[in-house]
Design an enzyme around this catalytic site. Structure first.
Site, short mmCIF file in Angstrom:
data_model
loop_
_atom_site.label_atom_id
_atom_site.label_comp_id
_atom_site.label_asym_id
_atom_site.label_seq_id
_atom_site.Cartn_x
_atom_site.Cartn_y
_atom_site.Cartn_z
N PHE A 90 -8.28 -9.52 14.98
CA PHE A 90 -8.35 -8.25 15.71
C PHE A 90 -9.80 -7.79 15.78
O PHE A 90 -10.38 -7.38 14.78
CB PHE A 90 -7.48 -7.19 15.01
N ASP A 118 -12.70 -5.83 15.81
CA ASP A 118 -13.10 -4.45 15.57
C ASP A 118 -14.47 -4.40 14.91
O ASP A 118 -15.37 -5.14 15.29
CB ASP A 118 -12.02 -3.73 14.74
N ASP A 146 -10.02 -6.44 4.11
CA ASP A 146 -9.92 -5.91 2.74
C ASP A 146 -11.15 -6.25 1.92
O ASP A 146 -11.66 -5.42 1.14
CB ASP A 146 -8.67 -6.46 2.05
N ASP A 158 -7.64 -12.28 8.96
CA ASP A 158 -8.20 -10.98 9.35
C ASP A 158 -7.93 -9.94 8.28
O ASP A 158 -8.85 -9.21 7.86
CB ASP A 158 -7.59 -10.53 10.68
N HIS A 172 0.85 -1.20 0.00
CA HIS A 172 0.00 0.00 0.00
C HIS A 172 0.87 1.24 0.00
O HIS A 172 1.87 1.32 0.72
CB HIS A 172 -0.93 0.01 1.20
#
Length: 366
Positions: free
Chosen positions: A267, A269, A343, A338, A77
């Site tokens: 993770f 979230d 993505d 994850d 990225h």
């Protein structure tokens, strides 16, 4: 368990010691996976669909293989650091210290955004863009010495660093300043003001690094009381993602070399629970489903929110196990799953095909 009852974990350690099986040199555990399983076992508002989870595992493995999904994708990225040195560690530490709560109730064109390199960045990428922009402008935003300077690192200076190209400010700026200030003090007192020394202190153990972060920094101590249990449930999203980002950036080498990286979980979230629901792996009780669809703000540390997070961690673990069962040689762990699910959900969002919104919780934990 009442205060006068014996701690079962302590009893287990004593039994191992008496039986001559206690090895104090074993690598540590974070406790996140076991606590996630506990949340799953005691959830009444979030459920897992095992058939869909198995189907999802096959689909995820296939698509990850097609895309050659690996740690190398982290650095691809344009906003992620391209260098791999101590300064990169400091950048990633700053990034994950502040990696929380970017969602907005406003329409897409009105939400907080950062203009950088002739583009507008939102969500997580707005944070990374703002950090890169600040460094370009000569602001030492990744330097713990700067964080401790109460004359230079102020709320006003942070507003400038994270200035928006819309009318909406970055959420929780005062809380972000507090995170920086505390981290600066802890790094000065214990780690010679250098986040790379945190990694050295973990001695090659991903779990040890997570535990150091949770022990020494209150802003990384993502643990909460659930279902009346005396011992808090550990989710440790930002502590774990710091380890994962270091591992991804350095591709498992140098600062990113951890012998137990597979102990890191998903993770917990917003986006991965949303994607798991999209794939049919998890479902919600009617009241929770209605709250999410109407974009109600869920209480941080409340039962609904902890069920969403804990069950998602456990679901990704079951997906990982199924992939390894079907493809024992597959180089896959919860981190890569994850990253892939996150993505994928962002791609669905960009195409305007979200079947359900992500849940809303305002906190420093994610």
């Amino acid at each position: 368990m009442s205060d006068d009852e014996a701690d079962p974990e302590l009893l287990a350690l004593l039994r191992q010691h008496l039986q001559g099986r206690l090895n104090l040199n074993e690598d540590p555990e974070t406790g996140v996976l076991g606590d996630a399983e506990y949340v799953y076992d005691n959830s009444i508002d979030v459920a897992l669909d095992m058939r869909s989870t198995k189907n999802a595992a096959a689909a995820i493995a296939s698509r990850m293989q097609q895309k050659s999904y690996s740690t190398s994708m982290w650095s691809e990225h344009e906003l992620h650091p391209s260098t791999k040195d101590r300064g990169t560690v400091a950048f990633i530490f700053t990034m994950d210290l502040l990696n929380f709560s970017f969602w907005s109730q406003r329409p897409a064109e009105q939400r907080f955004a950062v203009s950088y390199r002739d583009k507008q960045w939102t969500g997580y990428w707005s944070l990374v863009a703002a950090l890169q922009r600040a460094l370009d402008e000569g602001v030492p935003i990744t330097d713990p010495h700067f964080w401790q300077d109460e004359e230079e690192c102020t709320l006003a200076s942070l507003k400038q660093v994270f200035r928006s190209c819309t009318d909406e400010e970055m959420p929780l700026l005062e809380e972000r300043l507090s995170c920086l200030r505390e981290a600066g003090h802890v790094l000065y007192q214990k780690y010679q003001c250098d986040p790379a020394n945190l990694i050295s202190a973990a001695d090659g153990s991903a779990a040890a690094l997570v535990n150091l972060l949770a022990r020494d920094f209150t802003s990384f101590r993502d643990e909460h009381l659930f279902n009346g249990r005396r011992k808090p449930v550990r989710l440790l999203k930002r502590a774990q993602i710091f380890v994962a980002d270091i591992w991804g950036c350095f591709e498992g080498q140098s600062y990113g070399e951890f012998r137990d990286i597979d102990k890191i979980t998903m993770f917990a979230d917003y986006r991965v629970p949303q994607m798991l629901h999209t794939m049919g792996c998890i479902s919600f009780a009617p009241a929770l489903d209605a709250a999410i669809r109407s974009k109600q703000t869920l209480e941080s540390g409340g039962s609904w929110e902890l069920q969403l997070r804990g069950c998602s961690i456990w679901c990704v673990e079951l997906i990982r196990r199924e992939i390894k069962k079907q493809q024992p040689e597959a180089k896959v762990n919860a981190i890569l799953i994850d990253f892939f699910l996150y993505d994928s959900m962002k791609e669905i969002e960009a195409s305007g095909q979200e079947g359900i919104p992500h849940h809303r919780t305002r906190s420093i934990w994610y």
